[in-house]
Design a protein around this motif. Structure first.
Motif, short mmCIF file in Angstrom:
data_model
loop_
_atom_site.label_atom_id
_atom_site.label_comp_id
_atom_site.label_asym_id
_atom_site.label_seq_id
_atom_site.Cartn_x
_atom_site.Cartn_y
_atom_site.Cartn_z
N LEU A 1 1.08 -1.03 -0.10
CA LEU A 1 0.24 0.01 0.21
C LEU A 1 0.79 1.50 0.11
N ALA B 1 -6.36 2.07 -4.35
CA ALA B 1 -6.90 0.96 -3.27
C ALA B 1 -8.30 0.85 -3.53
N ARG C 1 -4.48 6.59 -1.73
CA ARG C 1 -3.93 5.25 -1.60
C ARG C 1 -4.00 4.59 -2.85
N SER D 1 -2.34 0.69 -4.44
CA SER D 1 -1.56 -0.61 -4.10
C SER D 1 -1.45 -1.54 -5.19
N TYR E 1 -0.05 -5.92 -5.79
CA TYR E 1 0.18 -7.36 -5.09
C TYR E 1 0.87 -8.23 -5.70
N PHE F 1 -6.60 -3.83 0.43
CA PHE F 1 -6.11 -2.61 0.85
C PHE F 1 -6.93 -1.65 -0.09
#
Length: 744
Positions: free
Chosen positions: A652, A690, A700, A702, A704, A744
């Motif tokens: 994040l 996010a 925000r 994010s 993965y 997130f």
């Protein structure tokens, strides 16, 4: 040889954990200096020799190397309790990310030393005859306060200080004057705060069945079983707590201590009561509802060996027991065992690491084990034991699944289906209790305009506002509030309404439908005050209410023999989350909720109200069929590469400027793809905004990273942390989460 450095904390006193000092490791000590060991180092301008603990190792100097002092020696006595805690902090930082200081503050949570409480007593110093003579002299001089004290000391050689002050109305100066004259002595005795209130210790022990006895014998027999990790899968009401008590009792008999983890403070009351009946004052509790002084004293009592069992949520893991024998993780599937702040550790994995350092066992228990725990049991990493029947005459409840779409078509617009209403009326007439579970908080969900579709949102966060009964719209992320407007701010329509499905509204509906029913509500809003959990739960246990309405906290491990009906309202709300764990969570919640019914002598019934009765999570929960659910869910996880089949690292990025967050996300994902290209099977997803793109005016983003091996993701995390240090980020922060419980 490459120079190596050690970060050393000089004073382990809890209020001093905000500073570490770097020392050079001499070549002669390179093999013995490691995280957790106690060392002697020169400190300050005078290079006075001090004791410290190594908290981290590095090959990079934070200062000019010629100015860094060297470690003098290593204590070879072995690892102390404090050293073990430092070792765990290092493990948390290495495996979950974050700073050394954040890890230390997690493991050493009590930050400020608290003053010990004192009891005072007054002791007679002269004979009864001499005291009587002195009392008479005081009467003649009209020193009546002194005379009252001396008269009391004629009959009692020792009196509580506060009793004299309050009952005899004597000032402290009067007692001090009598002490100076030699008539009495005031003694002080320090004592620990004890949050456990004394209760009746009478205990009726149930007769254990064969499965319970077998598990207790295996887990508590170090000679045969050896320390290990054990998963106890028992249906709701199968008697897992009796197994916990039996194992811990045997550990205490061997001189060992136990940590009992529970997922919610709400479970403390019933759990503590059962443990107190078995172990008395040798059991204590630690959780966020205690005062700073109470928390500090429980840590000190544990260090001093005054308690054998500590009960609490995940932070209780770090209780400094010297001879730990077992860590029990009850309801191990619960999300609350995962920390939501850095380091984002999971209590289950951390318990296994702590136990390995202490030579202790870990016992995981649940009626609905997490996918991770059951998957590892299937691979042989955990030893699996199953308890598939309730003891005695108790049987699993009958479950009815109600299709709310059909109810609506047939004209029922009530919160309660016709079946649930019928069964509630039946329970009220028979004097039996009902639990109604709703996986929501507050009076309503989001507020939207029926004319234009405008949704009332928080101006600081990318989330909708929730309506509460006081007419205020509230953001549950940042706390922002504003009055509910009379008209839509977008189009001016008066049709601005909420989708009401909160606990407050359910309580109001009960009062309308069943005017004579006694109702208790238990959710985050009614349990803000200290002891509110105990007050509500004890009132319901004492049958002072007919119906208990609540959110998730009421379906987690509680045992109320008088409850014969459980109603699950809007059961599939949790299925609509953008989360790969949505099916697992729904199955667990429904199964746990159903398990609250019929735990006494009378049979129970459960009504599950849902818009998706055909969903496999709902179908298997209604049948209480964990294995069936696990088989279908693990096939899905394996197909898409989600935990536990593969591991996932969530990253994040929080930024004040949206474009800077986007740019950093691109740089970091490109770095992973380039530098970890030789890690076969590595997958990078994102970056993207996010799930909640903005909170409190911070943007925000994010991404993965997935791989089958956890250690590969730790390497990714380490490389990204180094990159962030090299970049010296300003106005941006980066957080890591392994195998996340939430997106997130």
């Amino acid at each position: 040889m490459t120079e190596r450095y050690a970060d050393v904390i000089i004073d382990i006193a809890h209020e001093k954990v905000d500073r570490v000092f770097q020392y050079r490791i001499p070549e002669a000590l390179s093999e013995s200096v490691r995280p957790g060991v106690q060392v002697r180092v020169p400190f300050g301008n005078g290079n006075r020799e001090r004791t410290g603990y190594v908290v981290d190792l590095s090959e990079e100097a934070d200062y000019p190397p010629e100015k860094i002092k060297a470690v003098i020696s290593v204590d070879e006595k072995g690892m102390t309790v404090e050293g073990r805690q430092i070792r765990i902090a290092y493990w948390l930082k290495s495996n979950y990310g974050g700073t050394t200081i954040a890890a230390l503050k997690t493991v050493l949570p009590v930050k400020q030393k608290q003053k010990r409480l004192e009891k005072k007593k007054v002791l007679r110093c002269l004979s009864v005859e001499e005291i009587a003579q002195a009392a008479g002299e005081c009467e003649r001089k009209r020193q009546r306060a002194k005379a009252r004290v001396l008269a009391a000391l004629q009959t009692e050689e020792e009196l509580p200080y506060e009793l004299i002050r309050q009952k005899l109305h004597v000032a402290a100066s009067t007692l001090q004057a009598l002490e100076r004259q030699g008539y009495l002595r005031i003694e002080k005795e320090a004592f620990y705060r004890n949050p456990v209130k004394a209760a009746d210790r009478s205990e009726t022990r149930p007769v254990l069945n064969r499965a319970q006895r077998h598990i207790i014998e295996v887990l508590a027999d170090y000679r045969a079983g050896h320390p290990g990790v054990y998963l106890v899968h028992g249906v709701t009401g199968s008697g897992k707590t009796e197994v916990y008590l039996g194992v811990i009792e045997k550990m205490i008999a061997m001189g060992k201590q136990a940590i009992m983890l529970i997922p919610e403070i709400a479970l403390t009351y019933q759990t503590l009561l059962r443990f107190y009946k078995r172990f008395g004052d040798r059991v204590s509790v630690i959780n966020s509802s205690l005062s700073a002084g109470e928390k500090y004293d429980q840590i000190e009592r544990a260090k001093a060996g005054e308690i054998d069992v500590i009960i609490g949520p995940r932070s209780a893991l770090f209780t400094p027991f010297a001879n730990l024998g077992v860590i029990v993780v009850d309801e191990e599937h619960e999300n609350s065992y995962k920390s939501e702040s850095a380091p984002r550790y999971h209590a289950r994995e951390t318990a296994v690491e702590i136990a390995s350092l202490c030579g202790a066992s870990v016992m995981l228990g649940s009626a609905t084990p997490s996918m991770e725990a059951y998957y590892r049991a299937g691979k042989g990493e955990y030893k699996l034991y199953e308890m598939m029947e309730r003891p005695g005459n108790s049987v699993l409840p009958a479950v009815y699944t109600i299709d709310l779409r059909k109810e609506l078509k047939e004209g029922n617009r009530s919160i309660f289906s016709r079946k649930l209403k019928e069964l509630m009326e039946n329970r009220l007439s028979r004097g039996e209790q009902t639990i109604l579970f709703l996986n929501r908080r507050g009076y309503a969900g989001f507020i939207s305009c029926r004319s234009c579709g405008h949704v009332m949102k928080c101006p600081h966060c990318d989330v909708s506002l929730s309506e509460h009964r006081n007419g205020m719209l509230t953001c549950h992320y940042c706390g922002y509030q504003e009055p509910k407007p009379a008209k839509c701010p977008s189009c001016g329509s008066p049709y601005l309404m909420g989708f009401k499905a909160g606990t407050e509204q359910v309580e109001e509906a009960i009062h309308r439908e069943f005017p004579g029913a006694r109702v208790l509500r238990m959710d985050a809003d009614t349990t803000r005050r200290k002891d509110s959990y105990e007050r509500i739960l004890s009132a319901f246990a004492d049958e002072e209410a007919d119906i208990l309405v609540g959110t998730q906290m009421i379906v987690k491990g509680h045992d109320f023999p008088g409850v014969t009906l459980v109603g699950v309202l809007a059961a599939d709300l949790s299925l609509n989350r953008n989360d790969y764990r949505a099916g697992e969570r729904t199955f667990q919640l429904l199964t746990q909720a159903a398990g609250r019914a019929g735990r006494g002598e009378r049979p129970g019934e459960v009504v599950i109200q849902t818009y998706q009765p055909e969903h496999y999570s709902v179908v298997y929960a209604a049948k209480q069929d964990y294995r069936g659910f696990y088989g279908e869910e693990i096939a899905y996880r394996g197909l898409v590469g989600y935990p536990p089949v593969e591991h996932m690292l969530a990253v994040l990025i929080v930024s004040r400027v949206q474009e800077e967050g986007e740019r950093l996300g691109e740089e970091m994902t490109n770095l992973v793809k380039k530098e970890m290209a030789d890690a076969a099977g590595l997958k990078v997803i994102g970056p993207a905004p996010a799930a909640v793109g903005k909170i409190a005016d911070l943007y925000r983003h994010s991404f993965y990273v997935r791989h089958g091996e956890y250690r590969i993701l730790v390497e990714v995390k380490d490389r990204l942390e180094n990159y962030c240090r090299e970049r010296e980020l300003r106005g941006q922060t980066v957080q890591f989460d392994f195998d996340p419980m939430n997106t997130f």
